[in-house]
Write an enzyme that holds these catalytic residues in place. Structure first.
Site, PDB file in Angstrom:
ATOM      1  N   CYS A  67       0.863  -1.181   0.000  1.00  0.00           N
ATOM      2  CA  CYS A  67       0.000   0.000   0.000  1.00  0.00           C
ATOM      3  C   CYS A  67       0.895   1.225   0.000  1.00  0.00           C
ATOM      4  CB  CYS A  67      -0.930   0.001   1.213  1.00  0.00           C
ATOM      5  SG  CYS A  67      -1.988   1.467   1.340  1.00  0.00           S
ATOM      6  N   HIS A 144      -2.079  -4.932 -10.660  1.00  0.00           N
ATOM      7  CA  HIS A 144      -2.779  -3.805 -11.276  1.00  0.00           C
ATOM      8  C   HIS A 144      -2.947  -4.045 -12.771  1.00  0.00           C
ATOM      9  CE1 HIS A 144      -2.608  -0.732  -8.012  1.00  0.00           C
ATOM     10  NE2 HIS A 144      -1.629  -1.522  -7.587  1.00  0.00           N
ATOM     11  N   GLU A 193      -9.948   0.258  -6.344  1.00  0.00           N
ATOM     12  CA  GLU A 193      -8.978  -0.475  -5.552  1.00  0.00           C
ATOM     13  C   GLU A 193      -9.541  -1.823  -5.105  1.00  0.00           C
ATOM     14  OE1 GLU A 193      -5.802   0.523  -1.974  1.00  0.00           O
ATOM     15  OE2 GLU A 193      -7.140   2.079  -2.753  1.00  0.00           O
ATOM     16  N   CYS A 202      -4.455   6.177  -4.673  1.00  0.00           N
ATOM     17  CA  CYS A 202      -3.877   4.838  -4.538  1.00  0.00           C
ATOM     18  C   CYS A 202      -2.403   4.940  -4.914  1.00  0.00           C
ATOM     19  CB  CYS A 202      -4.605   3.834  -5.432  1.00  0.00           C
ATOM     20  SG  CYS A 202      -3.906   2.168  -5.373  1.00  0.00           S
ATOM     21  N   GLY A 205      -1.278   2.214  -7.242  1.00  0.00           N
ATOM     22  CA  GLY A 205      -1.879   2.478  -8.549  1.00  0.00           C
ATOM     23  C   GLY A 205      -1.118   3.547  -9.310  1.00  0.00           C
TER      24      GLY A 205
END
Length: 266
Positions: A67, A144, A193, A202, A205
């Site tokens: 994260c 992703h 997410e 994010c 991301g």
């Protein structure tokens, strides 16, 4: 704490033992109506190999390998450079004025590293969901897919995001990124997410999208990535030092501190 509005409940168990975290407890704490409320829960624990260990739990109770925004929050809370253990491998953190810089490690592109359900070229995937087509897949500690479109704001991410996240092509589900060029070395990004839904920001991301855009020749490093919550700066050179790692810089702040009774959430 929060990074660009992506908010976290951070529990520090490095010196004070806590009951075992479970998906049910994480989900209850993250509930915005009956719990404390957050996008992700971040748990700090002792580590034998590194300065400490960090675990990330999505609001649905599932555990994530990485994260980015949460890592910056941890760096700010810790207040000094550190190398920390995560489920996806060690990362380094460095607090900065108003935020932090995180070495997110080396991105992975092999189909089985994402992972996908079967072999496929991850540079331009021959798949699509309505008008979202031919994404790139990248693993930056979590999986992703990135779609480049003319206008990221126009994408129906609230409707298509969950369909893509749960598609059988992604056995561990996937984070869904929709990006558009906003200027020279500047991207605009929205993210669905995995385990949390639409989010104001994010970090992983932003890292995955910047890497994908650099690989496709759309931008050059460093890349400014604008999310609904604000900007992140992502630097990545495929053959650069250290070993092609992604460097993410951006803000993170503490919102408030409090206490709760574990028995209320067990």
């Amino acid at each position: 704490m929060h990074g660009l509005g992506n908010d976290f409940v951070v529990l520090d168990a490095r010196t004070m033992p806590m009951p075992r975290m479970t998906p049910a407890i994480a989900r209850a704490l993250a509930d915005r109506r009956t719990g404390i409320g957050c996008d992700q829960l971040v748990l700090l624990e002792p580590s034998e190999a590194h300065d400490f260990r960090v675990r990330f739990f999505n609001s649905d109770g599932s555990e994530a390998g990485a994260c980015g925004n949460g890592s910056r929050a941890v760096a700010v809370l810790h207040g000094a450079p550190a190398t920390v253990e995560t489920a996806s491998g060690p990362i380094t953190l460095e607090p900065l004025a108003g935020g932090a810089r995180v070495d997110m490690g080396v991105p992975r592109f092999d189909w089985d590293a994402i992972p996908l359900a079967y072999p496929m070229d991850t540079f331009t995937m021959p798949v699509g969901w309505e008008n979202l087509t031919e994404p790139m897949a990248v693993n930056v500690g979590n999986p992703h897919v990135i779609f480049f479109v003319a206008d990221a704001e126009a994408a129906e991410l609230d409707r298509l995001g969950p369909l893509i996240e749960h598609d059988p092509l992604f056995p561990e589900r996937v984070n869904v990124n929709v990006a558009s060029l906003a200027g020279e070395d500047h991207l605009r990004l929205r993210v669905w997410e995995r385990g949390a839904g639409l989010t104001r920001a994010c970090g992983t991301g932003a890292c995955a999208t910047a890497v994908a855009a650099i690989r496709r020749g759309l931008v050059s490093s460093p890349v400014r990535v604008t999310l609904p919550g604000g900007d992140l700066l992502i630097a990545w050179e495929p053959r650069g030092a250290p070993s092609g790692s992604i460097l993410m810089s951006g803000p993170a702040v503490e919102s408030f501190r409090g206490t709760f009774d574990w028995d209320d959430y067990a």
